[in-house]
Design a protein around this motif. Structure first.
Motif, mmCIF file in Angstrom:
data_model
loop_
_atom_site.group_PDB
_atom_site.id
_atom_site.type_symbol
_atom_site.label_atom_id
_atom_site.label_comp_id
_atom_site.label_asym_id
_atom_site.label_seq_id
_atom_site.Cartn_x
_atom_site.Cartn_y
_atom_site.Cartn_z
ATOM 1 N N SER A 1 0.823 -1.207 0.000
ATOM 2 C CA SER A 1 0.000 0.000 0.000
ATOM 3 C C SER A 1 0.858 1.258 0.000
ATOM 4 C CB SER A 1 -0.935 0.004 1.214
ATOM 5 O OG SER A 1 -1.916 -1.005 1.102
ATOM 6 N N ALA A 2 1.973 1.223 0.737
ATOM 7 C CA ALA A 2 2.865 2.386 0.777
ATOM 8 C C ALA A 2 3.482 2.638 -0.588
ATOM 9 C CB ALA A 2 3.950 2.171 1.824
ATOM 10 N N LEU A 3 3.880 1.557 -1.270
ATOM 11 C CA LEU A 3 4.450 1.684 -2.608
ATOM 12 C C LEU A 3 3.403 2.204 -3.583
ATOM 13 C CD1 LEU A 3 6.761 1.201 -4.627
ATOM 14 C CD2 LEU A 3 6.003 -1.187 -4.800
ATOM 15 N N PHE A 4 2.196 1.654 -3.520
ATOM 16 C CA PHE A 4 1.111 2.117 -4.393
ATOM 17 C C PHE A 4 0.755 3.575 -4.105
ATOM 18 C CE2 PHE A 4 -1.054 -2.177 -5.614
ATOM 19 C CZ PHE A 4 0.013 -2.452 -6.448
ATOM 20 N N GLU A 5 0.867 3.981 -2.857
ATOM 21 C CA GLU A 5 0.561 5.366 -2.503
ATOM 22 C C GLU A 5 1.533 6.321 -3.178
ATOM 23 O OE1 GLU A 5 -1.495 8.495 -0.826
ATOM 24 O OE2 GLU A 5 -2.041 6.364 -0.810
ATOM 25 N N ILE A 6 2.822 5.992 -3.145
ATOM 26 C CA ILE A 6 3.834 6.842 -3.777
ATOM 27 C C ILE A 6 3.572 6.954 -5.276
ATOM 28 C CG2 ILE A 6 6.289 7.002 -4.378
ATOM 29 C CD1 ILE A 6 6.903 5.711 -1.668
ATOM 30 N N LEU A 7 3.205 5.835 -5.890
ATOM 31 C CA LEU A 7 3.012 5.794 -7.342
ATOM 32 C C LEU A 7 1.567 6.086 -7.760
ATOM 33 C CD1 LEU A 7 5.280 2.704 -8.121
ATOM 34 C CD2 LEU A 7 5.718 5.084 -8.754
ATOM 35 N N GLN B 1 8.552 10.769 -8.559
ATOM 36 C CA GLN B 1 8.232 9.539 -7.853
ATOM 37 C C GLN B 1 9.403 8.558 -7.900
ATOM 38 O OE1 GLN B 1 4.678 8.614 -10.035
ATOM 39 N NE2 GLN B 1 3.342 9.775 -8.652
ATOM 40 N N ILE B 2 10.076 8.476 -9.046
ATOM 41 C CA ILE B 2 11.257 7.623 -9.144
ATOM 42 C C ILE B 2 12.332 8.098 -8.176
ATOM 43 C CG2 ILE B 2 13.172 6.939 -10.650
ATOM 44 C CD1 ILE B 2 11.181 6.985 -12.988
ATOM 45 N N ALA B 3 12.555 9.417 -8.135
ATOM 46 C CA ALA B 3 13.561 9.976 -7.230
ATOM 47 C C ALA B 3 13.228 9.644 -5.781
ATOM 48 C CB ALA B 3 13.668 11.482 -7.429
ATOM 49 N N MET B 4 11.965 9.739 -5.405
ATOM 50 C CA MET B 4 11.544 9.439 -4.040
ATOM 51 C C MET B 4 11.813 7.975 -3.692
ATOM 52 S SD MET B 4 7.753 9.906 -2.328
ATOM 53 C CE MET B 4 7.662 11.563 -3.001
ATOM 54 N N LEU B 5 11.505 7.081 -4.625
ATOM 55 C CA LEU B 5 11.721 5.655 -4.381
ATOM 56 C C LEU B 5 13.201 5.314 -4.298
ATOM 57 C CD1 LEU B 5 8.980 4.248 -6.781
ATOM 58 C CD2 LEU B 5 9.011 4.000 -4.293
#
Length: 242
Positions: free
Chosen positions: A104-110, A164-168
């Motif tokens: 869910s956290a990953l989906f939230e970022i993306l 979003q890529i930079a954040m990940l």
């Protein structure tokens, strides 16, 4: 965690039996936490190089030393999603035991939580690219390969996905390789930039960027882009001059 690459040459023969040189000299090393960006013209051999680095192509001269046991995440130019599986199923396919909170956290970022049950045919290209990114990040890779992940997106959407890529990437100690022909992507995402010649590809310059991604202002981004274009247009490089 370190990647060592020395590709002396890569050739292939087409259906007519004609031999083509694709890579003529690519050598570099990358450490954990670094984002290396390869910038080069379309058709210069960038995607071929990434297939070699991912271990999908062994027909080349040289050596590639990947970290032993490293988990490799790959985002191809095309999202390559299974059309008969939902967004969540496409992602869980590579990480069936993923904790729901982490997913869910990953989906939230993306920005994918609202699209979990949608199928690839119902997604825009931008959303499909986010699902491909989620599939790569969900395995918590040690080595991440991104092949033109922002291609064919409009400027506004590309900018949002770039953030979003930079954040990940910044949230994980992952060794990352990105290939692009877009100097804006390179200036905003890279720690080290490698400029490639037209086919057959060779590294003609290596440019380190000292300022962390989050601290780069518009003036510095513009200066980095100008330096890239000057080197590409001028044909003189650090490696050539040394």
């Amino acid at each position: 965690m370190r990647l060592e690459v020395d590709i002396a040459s890569k050739k292939f023969r087409n259906a007519a039996g004609e031999q083509h040189d694709v890579i003529a000299g690519v050598a570099f090393a990358l450490d954990a936490g670094e984002v290396g960006v390869f910038v080069g013209p379309s058709g210069c051999g960038k995607s071929t190089m990434l297939r070699i680095l991912a271990g999908l192509d062994h027909d080349f001269k040289g050596r590639v030393v990947r970290p032993a046991g490293a988990r490799i995440g790959v985002v191809f130019q095309e999202p390559r999603l299974l059309p008969w599986r939902s967004v969540e199923e496409n992602v869980r396919l590579v990480a069936p035991l993923i904790d729901e909170a982490k997913l869910s956290a990953l989906f939230e970022i993306l920005e994918l939580n609202a699209h979990r049950k949608h199928f690839p045919g119902e997604l825009s290209l931008g959303l499909a690219r986010r699902v491909a990114l989620a599939r790569a990040f969900v395995i918590e890779p040690d080595f991440l390969i991104l092949d033109e992940p922002l291609a064919s997106l409009d400027d506004a959407l590309a900018a949002r996905l770039r953030d979003q890529i930079a954040m990940l990437v910044d949230g994980r100690s992952v060794m990352t390789l990105l290939v692009t022909h877009d100097v804006d992507d390179a200036a905003r995402l890279g720690d080290r930039l490698f400029l490639l010649s037209p086919r057959p590809a060779r590294v003609v310059a290596e440019l380190p960027i000292r300022t962390p991604r989050r601290a780069r202002g518009d003036a510095e981004i513009a200066a980095i882009k100008s330096d890239i274009m000057r080197r590409i247009d001028g044909g003189l490089t650090e490696r050539d001059a040394s």
